[in-house]
Scaffold this motif. Structure first.
Motif, PDB file in Angstrom:
ATOM      1  N   GLY A 214      -3.018  -9.144   1.924  1.00  0.00           N
ATOM      2  CA  GLY A 214      -3.456  -8.441   0.708  1.00  0.00           C
ATOM      3  C   GLY A 214      -4.430  -9.424  -0.051  1.00  0.00           C
ATOM      4  O   GLY A 214      -4.670  -9.283  -1.212  1.00  0.00           O
ATOM      5  N   ASN A 228     -13.728  -8.315   4.192  1.00  0.00           N
ATOM      6  CA  ASN A 228     -12.563  -8.422   3.134  1.00  0.00           C
ATOM      7  C   ASN A 228     -12.971  -9.286   2.214  1.00  0.00           C
ATOM      8  O   ASN A 228     -12.485 -10.445   1.946  1.00  0.00           O
ATOM      9  CB  ASN A 228     -11.500  -8.900   3.864  1.00  0.00           C
ATOM     10  N   ARG A 240      -7.348  -0.133   3.739  1.00  0.00           N
ATOM     11  CA  ARG A 240      -5.834  -0.566   3.328  1.00  0.00           C
ATOM     12  C   ARG A 240      -5.025   0.973   3.245  1.00  0.00           C
ATOM     13  O   ARG A 240      -4.034   0.875   3.951  1.00  0.00           O
ATOM     14  CB  ARG A 240      -5.498  -1.326   2.170  1.00  0.00           C
ATOM     15  N   GLU A 244      -2.013   1.945   5.580  1.00  0.00           N
ATOM     16  CA  GLU A 244      -0.816   2.253   5.079  1.00  0.00           C
ATOM     17  C   GLU A 244      -0.510   3.863   5.239  1.00  0.00           C
ATOM     18  O   GLU A 244       0.736   4.205   5.503  1.00  0.00           O
ATOM     19  CB  GLU A 244      -0.831   1.915   3.533  1.00  0.00           C
ATOM     20  N   PHE A 251       2.112  -3.304   5.105  1.00  0.00           N
ATOM     21  CA  PHE A 251       1.641  -4.449   4.412  1.00  0.00           C
ATOM     22  C   PHE A 251       3.117  -5.104   3.572  1.00  0.00           C
ATOM     23  O   PHE A 251       3.058  -5.847   2.960  1.00  0.00           O
ATOM     24  CB  PHE A 251       0.702  -4.095   3.359  1.00  0.00           C
TER      25      PHE A 251
END
Length: 476
Positions: A214, A228, A240, A244, A251
């Motif tokens: 993260g 990133n 992300r 997810e 994560f």
DNA sequence: GAGTTTGAAACT
DNA sequence: CAGTTTCAAACTC
């Protein structure tokens, strides 16, 4: 000093984990909290855009630890934020003005709202490069005793964790600019966090340690075509989100820790340091779980029945029933046993299953403190907790003993000589002290005590409300 | 520093 | 869900 990444998911002694009492607030702070301990003034000035760039003492004059505590306690943003907390200071001369110009590394972190607690994302604790030194015990203990480092002492920087004066030498030496420079250089070199080196993933996949943690990649990363970065914030967040959506726990911390002597999720008694276990378990085939290829080993935890490893020799603790990897039958049996037990992998604490944690996925659910990723190993002997943080972490806990870092307490009975080889060069995690020294750390803290310090803290962040919080750990 | 090995992540 | 591919870190030389 808040130096460790608390990547370990920690269950409260009463068997309830933080999330349980904070249902729905499952987001996890994917953040690296690198709080500039002392010299925090500089950091603050810099980060807060203090035009003066002056190096002055805390205006409030409050102890650094108090301030840190305040900041930490407000690390539980109510909204997703991009934390611009990381920065590397290089105040080798102790010259404030100079230091203000020497922030060479700045890591931005993604912070998800409503963090469940002080959870350090394991991923956030990527390995420290070879040669890096673990944080010294003295350093940690000093800070955790509440001592406020002075300007000559260490500072927590984004990518480097500069040690306090206890790092070495006598007091007199510390006052020597030259000594200080040497000291900080040493620290910086030895503690610098590892950066990614992605070439094809654009740092937008979990292959990337930074992304997985993260964290935004920073200058020192050797990645190529990196997306990133804050400038590609939308891309990062969208990616992300996609990941997810595919795996809500992608994560989430990968290493969870249970209370001492309590059955872990697999119903076995933890024997390894920190009583931690890899959430999903490893799948090693050839490394015998003796190398850092093994996530369990890398995290400094023993293998559990969740692991599908073969020939497990994990020095932190072998998979139950795999004591003799040479025994084919035994191994086979253990494999079978593992698969069977894993079918009912639930969070167990003090013998009580945690209903709220009965989420689809393995374990993440259980965790108040998450520590995930290729994490870091623990430095049991170095871990101390700060009183302030104890309160933060152990919400509602009247048991003062709980203030003792569980990681440490769990290791109390482990003789040093008998301690399995621990990658001491790695960042370790401190359950109650979520700072990510040098490591790309991610941590979360209970959302409480949002006092004035909260303002300070948030002022350092770029609020990204559009970003979804960490997936809820609550059952559907 | 280059090449190899390894296992997680991603993909099919 | 299983098998395969991709990837980057860990490791070796």
């Amino acid at each position: 000093m808040l130096t460790m990444n608390s990547s370990i998911i920690h269950e409260n002694t009463d068997g309830r984990d933080w999330r349980t009492t904070n249902s729905g607030t499952t987001s996890f702070i994917s953040n690296i909290l690198q709080f500039p301990l002392d010299k925090a003034n500089n950091s603050e000035n810099a980060e807060f855009g203090d035009p003066s760039g002056s190096c002055k003492q805390s205006e409030s004059g409050e102890p650094v630890m108090d301030r840190m505590h305040g900041i930490l306690s407000t690390c539980l943003p109510d909204e997703l934020v991009v934390n611009d907390s990381g920065l590397k200071k290089d105040d080798k001369e102790g010259n404030c003005n100079e230091s203000n110009h020497q922030f060479s590394i700045r890591r931005r972190c993604l912070v998800f709202e409503k963090s469940p607690g002080f959870g350090l994302h394991l991923n956030s604790l990527p390995n420290i490069p070879k040669g890096q030194s673990p944080l010294s015990k003295s350093t940690l203990s000093s800070t955790n005793r509440g001592e406020v480092p002075d300007d000559n002492k260490g500072v927590v920087t984004e990518n480097s964790y500069e040690m306090p004066a206890t790092f070495g030498g006598n007091e007199a030496d510390h006052n020597s600019p030259e000594k200080k420079r040497q000291k900080f250089e040493l620290v910086e070199e030895s503690v610098a966090c590892k950066r990614c080196n992605c070439k094809r993933s654009k740092c937008l996949k979990l292959y990337c340690d930074c992304f997985a943690a993260g964290l935004y990649c920073i200058e020192p990363c050797s990645c190529q075509d990196c997306f990133n970065k804050p400038i590609h914030e939308n891309v990062v967040l969208e990616t992300r989100r996609q990941i997810e959506s595919r795996n809500p726990l992608a994560f989430a911390p990968k290493v969870i820790r249970t209370t001492n002597g309590v059955s872990d999720s697999m119903g076995e008694i933890n024997k390894t340091p920190a009583s931690a276990r890899h959430k999903r378990g490893c799948n090693c085939k050839r490394s015998s779980c003796l190398k850092k290829y093994c996530e369990c080993f890398q995290a400094g935890v023993g293998c559990s029945l969740s692991c599908r490893c073969e020939g497990c020799k994990n020095s932190f603790g072998r998979k139950e029933g795999c004591e003799s990897e040479s025994d084919g039958d035994n191994l086979e049996a253990c494999e079978k046993n593992a698969s069977e037990k894993s079918s009912h992998d639930t969070v167990i604490s003090n013998g009580q299953e945690h209903p709220d944690l009965s989420v689809p996925s393995p374990d993440i659910s259980r965790l108040p403190f998450a520590y995930s990723g290729k994490l870091a190993a623990f430095f049991p002997h170095s871990i101390k907790s700060s009183p302030q943080l104890c309160g933060t972490q152990e919400q509602g806990s009247s048991d003062t003993s709980s203030c003792k870092p569980k990681l440490e307490s769990n290791l109390d009975g482990i003789p040093e000589s008998g301690t399995p080889e621990i990658p001491k060069h790695k960042c370790f995690t401190l359950v109650s002290n979520p700072t990510s020294p040098n490591c790309k750390g991610v941590f979360s803290t209970p959302n409480h005590d949002s006092t004035s310090s909260s303002t300070k803290w948030r002022s350092r962040k770029l609020i990204l409300r559009s970003v979804p919080s960490f997936p809820s750990f609550s059952p559907p």
